[in-house]
Design an enzyme around this catalytic site. Structure first.
Site, PDB file in Angstrom:
ATOM      1  N   ASP A 191      -6.720  -1.708   6.863  1.00 22.86           N
ATOM      2  CA  ASP A 191      -6.944  -2.140   5.479  1.00 22.86           C
ATOM      3  C   ASP A 191      -7.492  -1.021   4.601  1.00 22.86           C
ATOM      4  O   ASP A 191      -7.014  -0.804   3.489  1.00 22.86           O
ATOM      5  CB  ASP A 191      -7.790  -3.413   5.396  1.00 22.86           C
ATOM      6  CG  ASP A 191      -9.116  -3.316   6.128  1.00 22.86           C
ATOM      7  OD1 ASP A 191      -9.458  -2.242   6.656  1.00 22.86           O
ATOM      8  OD2 ASP A 191      -9.822  -4.338   6.175  1.00 22.86           O
ATOM      9  N   GLY A 192      -8.443  -0.271   5.118  1.00 20.32           N
ATOM     10  CA  GLY A 192      -8.982   0.858   4.348  1.00 20.32           C
ATOM     11  C   GLY A 192      -7.952   1.953   4.122  1.00 20.32           C
ATOM     12  O   GLY A 192      -7.882   2.549   3.044  1.00 20.32           O
ATOM     13  N   ARG A 199      -6.658   3.207   0.385  1.00 20.49           N
ATOM     14  CA  ARG A 199      -6.690   4.595  -0.076  1.00 20.49           C
ATOM     15  C   ARG A 199      -5.284   5.140  -0.321  1.00 20.49           C
ATOM     16  O   ARG A 199      -5.037   5.841  -1.300  1.00 20.49           O
ATOM     17  CB  ARG A 199      -7.451   5.460   0.927  1.00 20.49           C
ATOM     18  CG  ARG A 199      -8.958   5.211   0.884  1.00 20.49           C
ATOM     19  CD  ARG A 199      -9.718   6.139   1.814  1.00 20.49           C
ATOM     20  NE  ARG A 199      -9.452   5.891   3.222  1.00 20.49           N
ATOM     21  CZ  ARG A 199     -10.029   4.943   3.944  1.00 20.49           C
ATOM     22  NH1 ARG A 199     -10.916   4.136   3.386  1.00 20.49           N
ATOM     23  NH2 ARG A 199      -9.734   4.793   5.226  1.00 20.49           N
ATOM     24  N   SER A 234     -11.067  -1.349  -4.319  1.00 20.22           N
ATOM     25  CA  SER A 234     -11.698  -2.268  -5.260  1.00 20.22           C
ATOM     26  C   SER A 234     -13.003  -2.812  -4.686  1.00 20.22           C
ATOM     27  O   SER A 234     -13.216  -2.827  -3.469  1.00 20.22           O
ATOM     28  CB  SER A 234     -10.758  -3.442  -5.569  1.00 20.22           C
ATOM     29  OG  SER A 234     -10.587  -4.259  -4.434  1.00 20.22           O
ATOM     30  N   ASP A 252     -13.400  -6.994   3.169  1.00 24.02           N
ATOM     31  CA  ASP A 252     -13.337  -6.349   4.475  1.00 24.02           C
ATOM     32  C   ASP A 252     -14.580  -6.643   5.304  1.00 24.02           C
ATOM     33  O   ASP A 252     -14.487  -7.039   6.468  1.00 24.02           O
ATOM     34  CB  ASP A 252     -13.149  -4.837   4.300  1.00 24.02           C
ATOM     35  CG  ASP A 252     -13.061  -4.112   5.633  1.00 24.02           C
ATOM     36  OD1 ASP A 252     -12.320  -4.577   6.515  1.00 24.02           O
ATOM     37  OD2 ASP A 252     -13.726  -3.074   5.786  1.00 24.02           O
ATOM     38  N   ASP A 271     -15.066  -9.035   8.643  1.00 25.34           N
ATOM     39  CA  ASP A 271     -15.702  -8.474   9.849  1.00 25.34           C
ATOM     40  C   ASP A 271     -16.874  -9.353  10.289  1.00 25.34           C
ATOM     41  O   ASP A 271     -17.006  -9.693  11.467  1.00 25.34           O
ATOM     42  CB  ASP A 271     -16.231  -7.061   9.587  1.00 25.34           C
ATOM     43  CG  ASP A 271     -15.141  -6.032   9.392  1.00 25.34           C
ATOM     44  OD1 ASP A 271     -13.976  -6.293   9.754  1.00 25.34           O
ATOM     45  OD2 ASP A 271     -15.465  -4.951   8.869  1.00 25.34           O
TER      46      ASP A 271
END
Length: 155
Positions: free
Chosen positions: A50-51, A55, A61, A68, A72
């Protein structure tokens, strides 16, 4: 109409992860550990992407950073409460309190610790990945670089 940030690629991965967590624990409750492990493992693998997606597509955002960590924490909360119910509640409380206290800075919450307590500053001073692997070879750092932007200054 739907706000565009809700449809960012990384956020869609977050929604899929929430669904996987819900399904995995449904199978856990139904005493099907193999399916539980597979679904939870897929969730964990998706967490790495996802990160990277955010990027890569310039879709960073505040909502995505929040989502995220919430996903987790939900996954770990359920895991702790099912696997170690005696201490699970305490561990979960610490995680959620950390989240509430650290996410006022939005998507860059891992980068700025000037107002953090001294212990947090010392742990995060060089980035978590750097602290864990600072004695490893440059080759390993190069492999880890795409997964961890805190190591980018080593390549």
């Amino acid at each position: 109409s739907i706000h565009p940030v809700l449809l960012y690629y990384a956020n869609i991965v977050g929604y899929v992860r929430l669904l996987l967590i819900a399904l995995s624990f449904a199978f856990f409750i139904e005493s099907n550990p193999v399916v539980f492990v597979w679904l939870y493992a897929i969730n964990a693998v998706l967490d790495a992407f996802d990160g990277l997606l955010a990027r890569a597509f310039n879709q960073i955002s505040f909502f995505g950073a929040w989502l995220d960590v919430v996903v987790d924490n939900i996954g770990r909360t359920l895991l702790w409460c099912f696997v170690a119910p005696r201490i699970g509640a305490l561990v979960c409380c610490v995680e959620w309190l950390t989240f509430v206290c650290s996410h006022q800075d939005g998507p860059r919450w891992k980068e700025e610790f000037s107002s953090a307590p001294k212990l947090a500053k010392s742990v995060m001073a060089n980035g978590i990945c750097h602290n864990a692997i600072q004695n490893e070879s440059d080759e390993i750092l190069t492999v880890l670089n795409p997964c961890c932007n805190c190591c980018a200054h080593h390549t």
